[in-house]
Design an enzyme around this catalytic site. Structure first.
Site, mmCIF file in Angstrom:
data_model
loop_
_atom_site.group_PDB
_atom_site.id
_atom_site.type_symbol
_atom_site.label_atom_id
_atom_site.label_comp_id
_atom_site.label_asym_id
_atom_site.label_seq_id
_atom_site.Cartn_x
_atom_site.Cartn_y
_atom_site.Cartn_z
ATOM 1 C CD GLU A 1 44.523 44.317 31.020
ATOM 2 O OE1 GLU A 1 44.367 43.092 30.971
ATOM 3 O OE2 GLU A 1 45.033 44.990 30.084
ATOM 4 C CD GLU B 1 40.738 41.760 29.132
ATOM 5 O OE1 GLU B 1 41.829 41.352 28.648
ATOM 6 O OE2 GLU B 1 40.401 42.954 29.137
#
Length: 455
Positions: free
Chosen positions: A181, A363
C-alpha cells in the site's frame, strides 16, 4: 452511483459455490511486522518512524503504541499453529527493515535476520508457503532523519535491503512483494500527516511518490537477479472513489483522489507513465531513464480492498481534495467504512483489465470491537457474513473473466491498527492485549470451513 450495502448477519447469507476458482487457488492470511511483532527494543532492533510517530501526543487513539503489540516476536509458534489449524496455503508477512538493518543501511543485525529464519522455517514446516513483503511502512528512523522517501538516495538503500533479504531467504521464499500500500504510506505520511512521519507538504509528497516508485523497480531487478524462480509482485490498496455529493467541485476532487490513491503508483509501475492529473506535478523530479527503471516486469498484483471511498473538494489541502462521507451515512456502525461487495467485484475487474496481470487479494476483512461473550466465545457474525459476501463477489469477478489467483484475509490476529490503536479488531483470532492470549473467533472456523469446501 451505487449505494453502500451494510452487512448484517440477519440479512446477508451469500457464499461462493465450489468449482468457480482455479484448482491452484491460494488461500491465506496476512499480517505486518509493526502491527504484531512488538519487541521494538529487543535484540538490536532499531527504531522505526512509527515508533517515533506513535509517541507524539494525539497521533494514536488512546495513546496506544506497538511496543508489545501481539508479542509475535516471542509467540510466533502459537500463531503458526493457528495458521495450520485454518488449513491455509500461504502466509503473507512483512520484514521490519529496522530489525535487520537497525540504521537502515550498513551494519546487519544477525539476531533480527535469525528471527525471520525461525518464522519462515516454522511456516514451511506447517505446510504453508511464506510470502514475504519487504516494506509495510516501518521505515528505519535513521533513514527518516535523512529525509526518508523524499531523498532519491533511498532507492539505492532499498535495493541494498532487498538484496540482503533475497540472499538470506531466497532459498526458501519464492513469493516476494516489494511494498504494501504505497498510496497509504506516502499520501497519509507526506501529504495528510495522518501516518508516520506525519508530514503535510506537497513537494515532499511528490518527491516521495517518485522515489518509492524508483525503489520498487530497483528491488524487482535485485530479487529477479538473486532468487531463481522468484514470483514478484507489489501490493496496492485500490478502491472506487465516489463524490460526496454531485457538485462539479466534488466530481473534480474525485478524479484527483482516484489519481493519487489508485493510479499514481500502479500506472508508472505497470504502464510506464504517471496518470494525466499528476504527470506535470511530478515531472520536475523525474530524470532521464526513470520510467524504464520503475516499470520492471512483475508477475502479479496484490489487491488490498475493504470499501469504496468518497471525495470532496478542499482547496486549502495540499492536493485539492479531502476524504468525504458516504452520502447516506449508512456505514458499518463500528467499522466506520461503507460495506459494498459489488465495489470489490468492480475493483477486481478494473485491476485485471487495466494492468493485465494475475491478481491476488492480499488483504480483505472487517473491523469490529469484538469481545468475548459470557461463555468466553467471540461470536463475530458480522465478520463471517462480510467474508461470505466478499468472497462471493470475488467469485462473480472470476466468472466475468478476472484472473484472480488467491485470497488472503486481513488479519490472522487482532493487532495494532495504526492510528486506531487497539480499538479496531480485524483478526480471525481474538487477542487479549493484557494477557496476550489468542482465542479463535467464529470467523476463524467459518473461514477454515470455506477453504475446505471451496478447494
Amino acid at each position: 452511483m451505487k449505494k453502500p450495502v451494510v452487512i448484517d448477519a440477519k440479512t446477508v447469507n451469500v457464499d461462493l459455490q465450489p468449482g468457480i476458482l482455479r484448482k491452484d487457488f491460494v488461500w491465506g492470511v496476512s499480517t505486518s511486522s509493526y502491527q504484531i511483532e512488538g519487541a521494538t527494543r529487543e535484540d538490536g532492533r532499531g527504531l522505526s518512524i512509527w515508533d517515533t510517530y506513535a509517541r507524539q501526543k494525539g497521533r494514536i487513539e488512546h495513546g496506544d503504541t506497538a511496543d508489545i503489540a501481539c508479542d509475535h516476536y516471542h509467540r510466533y509458534p502459537e500463531d503458526i499453529a493457528l495458521m495450520k489449524g485454518l488449513g491455509i496455503d500461504a502466509y503473507r508477512f512483512s520484514v521490519a527493515w529496522p530489525r535487520v538493518l537497525p540504521r537502515g543501511r550498513g551494519a546487519v543485525n544477525e539476531k533480527g535476520l535469525d528471527f525471520y529464519d525461525r518464522v519462515i522455517d516454522g511456516v514451511l514446516e506447517a505446510g504453508i508457503e511464506p510470502w514475504l513483503c519487504l516494506y509495510h511502512w516501518d521505515l528505519p528512523q535513521s533513514l527518516g532523519d535523512l529525509g526518508g522517501w523524499t531523498k532519491r538516495d533511498i532507492a539505492g538503500w532499498f535495493a541494498d535491503y532487498a538484496a540482503l533479504l533475497s540472499r538470506r531467504y531466497g532459498d526458501r521464499v519464492k513469493h516476494f512483494a516489494t511494498f504494501n500500500e504505497p498510496c497509504v504510506a506516502i499520501l497519509f505520511g507526506y501529504a495528510m500527516s495522518w501516518n508516520a512521519p506525519g508530514v503535510s507538504d506537497r513537494a515532499s509528497y511528490l518527491k516521495a511518490v517518485h522515489h518509492l516508485n524508483l525503489a520498487h523497480g530497483g528491488a524487482v531487478d535485485v530479487i529477479r537477479d538473486l532468487v531463481p524462480g522468484a514470483s514478484i509482485g507489489i501490493v496496492h490498496n485500490r478502491q472506487p472513489v465516489y463524490p460526496e455529493s454531485e457538485t462539479p467541485e466534488n466530481i473534480h476532487a474525485t478524479a484527483l483522489l482516484d489519481t493519487h490513491w489508485n493510479l499514481i503508483f500502479t500506472d508508472p509501475q505497470c504502464l510506464a507513465a504517471y496518470p494525466q492529473l499528476a504527470a506535470n506535478d511530478i515531472e520536475p523530479y523525474v530524470q532521464a531513464g526513470d520510467m524504464a527503471k520503475i516499470c520492471r516486469p512483475i508477475d502479479w498484483i496484490g489487491l488490498n480492498h475493504y470499501s469504496p471511498i468518497y471525495a470532496r473538494a478542499e482547496p486549502n489541502s495540499e492536493l485539492g481534495f479531502a476524504w468525504g462521507k458516504s452520502p447516506d451515512h449508512n456505514d458499518h456502525p463500528d467499522f466506520r467504512w461503507p460495506i459494498h461487495p459489488d465495489a470489490f467485484r468492480e475493483t477486481l475487474m478494473d485491476t485485471w483489465t487495466r494492468y493485465g496481470l494475475p491478481v491476488y487479494v492480499t488483504e480483505n476483512g472487517c473491523g469490529d470491537p469484538d469481545a468475548p461473550n459470557a461463555t468466553g466465545e467471540i461470536v463475530d457474525e458480522r465478520r463471517v457474513n462480510y467474508l461470505r459476501a466478499y468472497i462471493h463477489a470475488m467469485g462473480e469477478a472470476v466468472k466475468q473473466g478476472a484472473d484472480v489467483r488467491g485470497y488472503f484475509v486481513w488479519s490472522l490476529l487482532d493487532n495494532f491498527e495504526w492510528g486506531a490503536g487497539f480499538g479496531n479488531r480485524f483478526g480471525l483470532a481474538y487477542v487479549n492485549f493484557e494477557t496476550l492470549r489468542r482465542t479463535p473467533k467464529s470467523s476463524y472456523f467459518a473461514y477454515r470451513d470455506m477453504i475446505h469446501r471451496l478447494r
